[in-house]
Design an enzyme around this catalytic site. Sequence first.
Site, PDB file in Angstrom:
ATOM      1  N   THR A   7       0.736  -1.164  -0.014  1.00 37.14           N
ATOM      2  CA  THR A   7       0.031  -0.020   0.257  1.00 37.14           C
ATOM      3  C   THR A   7       0.909   1.246  -0.138  1.00 37.14           C
ATOM      4  OG1 THR A   7      -1.605   1.110   1.045  1.00 37.14           O
ATOM      5  CG2 THR A   7      -0.188  -0.010   2.688  1.00 37.14           C
ATOM      6  N   ARG A   8       0.306   2.449  -0.452  1.00 38.98           N
ATOM      7  CA  ARG A   8       1.146   3.590  -0.395  1.00 38.98           C
ATOM      8  C   ARG A   8       0.749   4.406   0.530  1.00 38.98           C
ATOM      9  NH1 ARG A   8       4.329   3.644  -4.849  1.00 38.98           N
ATOM     10  NH2 ARG A   8       3.645   2.360  -6.612  1.00 38.98           N
ATOM     11  N   ALA A  10       0.507   5.633   3.991  1.00 41.42           N
ATOM     12  CA  ALA A  10       1.430   5.550   5.354  1.00 41.42           C
ATOM     13  C   ALA A  10       0.828   5.307   6.517  1.00 41.42           C
ATOM     14  CB  ALA A  10       2.228   6.805   5.390  1.00 41.42           C
ATOM     15  N   ASP A  71      -8.398  -4.379   0.865  1.00 45.64           N
ATOM     16  CA  ASP A  71      -9.302  -3.780  -0.082  1.00 45.64           C
ATOM     17  C   ASP A  71     -10.247  -3.656   0.722  1.00 45.64           C
ATOM     18  OD1 ASP A  71      -9.833  -2.277  -2.388  1.00 45.64           O
ATOM     19  OD2 ASP A  71     -11.203  -3.980  -2.949  1.00 45.64           O
ATOM     20  N   PHE A 154     -11.688   9.508   6.417  1.00 49.67           N
ATOM     21  CA  PHE A 154     -11.800   9.841   5.036  1.00 49.67           C
ATOM     22  C   PHE A 154     -12.887   9.195   4.438  1.00 49.67           C
ATOM     23  CE2 PHE A 154      -9.387   6.233   5.542  1.00 49.67           C
ATOM     24  CZ  PHE A 154      -9.494   5.383   4.392  1.00 49.67           C
ATOM     25  N   GLY A 155     -13.178   8.999   3.173  1.00 48.04           N
ATOM     26  CA  GLY A 155     -14.068   8.467   2.321  1.00 48.04           C
ATOM     27  C   GLY A 155     -15.560   8.777   2.879  1.00 48.04           C
ATOM     28  N   TYR A 156     -16.133   7.549   3.194  1.00 51.56           N
ATOM     29  CA  TYR A 156     -17.708   7.795   3.887  1.00 51.56           C
ATOM     30  C   TYR A 156     -17.620   7.865   5.400  1.00 51.56           C
ATOM     31  CZ  TYR A 156     -18.575   6.364  -1.126  1.00 51.56           C
ATOM     32  OH  TYR A 156     -18.676   5.977  -2.264  1.00 51.56           O
ATOM     33  N   ASP A 157     -16.668   8.135   6.017  1.00 53.49           N
ATOM     34  CA  ASP A 157     -16.609   8.270   7.413  1.00 53.49           C
ATOM     35  C   ASP A 157     -17.393   9.368   7.850  1.00 53.49           C
ATOM     36  OD1 ASP A 157     -14.912   6.311   8.469  1.00 53.49           O
ATOM     37  OD2 ASP A 157     -13.244   7.592   8.237  1.00 53.49           O
TER      38      ASP A 157
END
Lengths: 194, 194
Positions: A7-8, A10, A71, A154-157
């Site tokens: 994964t990129r 960190a 994922d 982030f995302g749907y949080d």
Amino acid sequence: MRVLLATRNAGKVDELRQILAEAAPHVELVGLDAVDEYPETPETELTFAGNALLKARDGVKHTGLPTIADDSGIAVDALNGMPGVLSARWAGSKKDDAANNALLLDQLSDVPDELRTGQFVCAAVIVFPDGRDIVVHGEMPGRVIREPRGANGFGYDPLFVPDGFDLTSAEITAEQKNAISHRGKAFRELATKI
Amino acid sequence: MRVLLATRNAGKVDELRQILAEAAPHVELVGLDAVDEYPETPETELTFAGNALLKARDGVKHTGLPTIADDSGIAVDALNGMPGVLSARWAGSKKDDAANNALLLDQLSDVPDELRTGQFVCAAVIVFPDGRDIVVHGEMPGRVIREPRGANGFGYDPLFVPDGFDLTSAEITAEQKNAISHRGKAFRELATKI
């Protein structure tokens, strides 16, 4: 044993490093930043585990190291488990979190509160150089609210209130979230199996 | 017997009138254009049959007539059966067919040809003044292509090649489409049961 985490992100590397320090102290985690010219893996599978295995197998192929990958995404019951593996590009491959959140809210606008259930899901895998693999899943069940709240995560949080909480997963602390999150659960289970 | 068809779509009324003329000649179909101040029914259910029943029950309540209604959409296998009941507003409640088609293509961009299967689905129902109802379903299976083709039909027709055809359902004629379509099948089955 040296193990690659493909994964990129960190944050994921730090999180897994902490978990492994307790559960599997013999494992030394290597991040992608230590690998030259690492190729991007297209996520073409229809399941979280399928995409995680693609990424981990690419890691083994490129480095020869046992490779961990994950994922994850949000599975909304009223959408038959979607956005699912398309969570990061639900509103289109060139759109951002805000557009994804807005589209999800619009699609659920007529769905009553008691049917707005769902879960964040994470598949975490390790693939060994001899081809063996271990696949585990972690889930964080909860419900989708009607307006974004909170600036963490982030995302749907900002749209998601985990079961047992009144705050969204963007309003609780990172420590609280790691303790209950789909990814935390999956990484901890994987660590016990390595 | 006079029966209401709870739709503002004149094409549906004509289509069902033709089908009933053969299968149930004793039925006289009444369109919504003959009814004053007919209210809009919100489609809040998670299934086609649920939404069709909402519409038909509103028709009975407002007119006292036995009422036929339908709800339909496209169920894409790689999206776990979505857009489903959200087909008409997949890209958002203020978007159009072009935006819906563009979003579906983007979401399926990494899905290989052999997994781009799906079906148009129609639930057709009749509700009688005594509360009895009959529910039937029709399906048109096929696959989603990668670029829109054809100017007939509406909705997702330009993206959908029905099984047994090389043309999209926006490239075949209305007669060809009615013969194989989800709505044609559902309406014909319902007609035999009235």
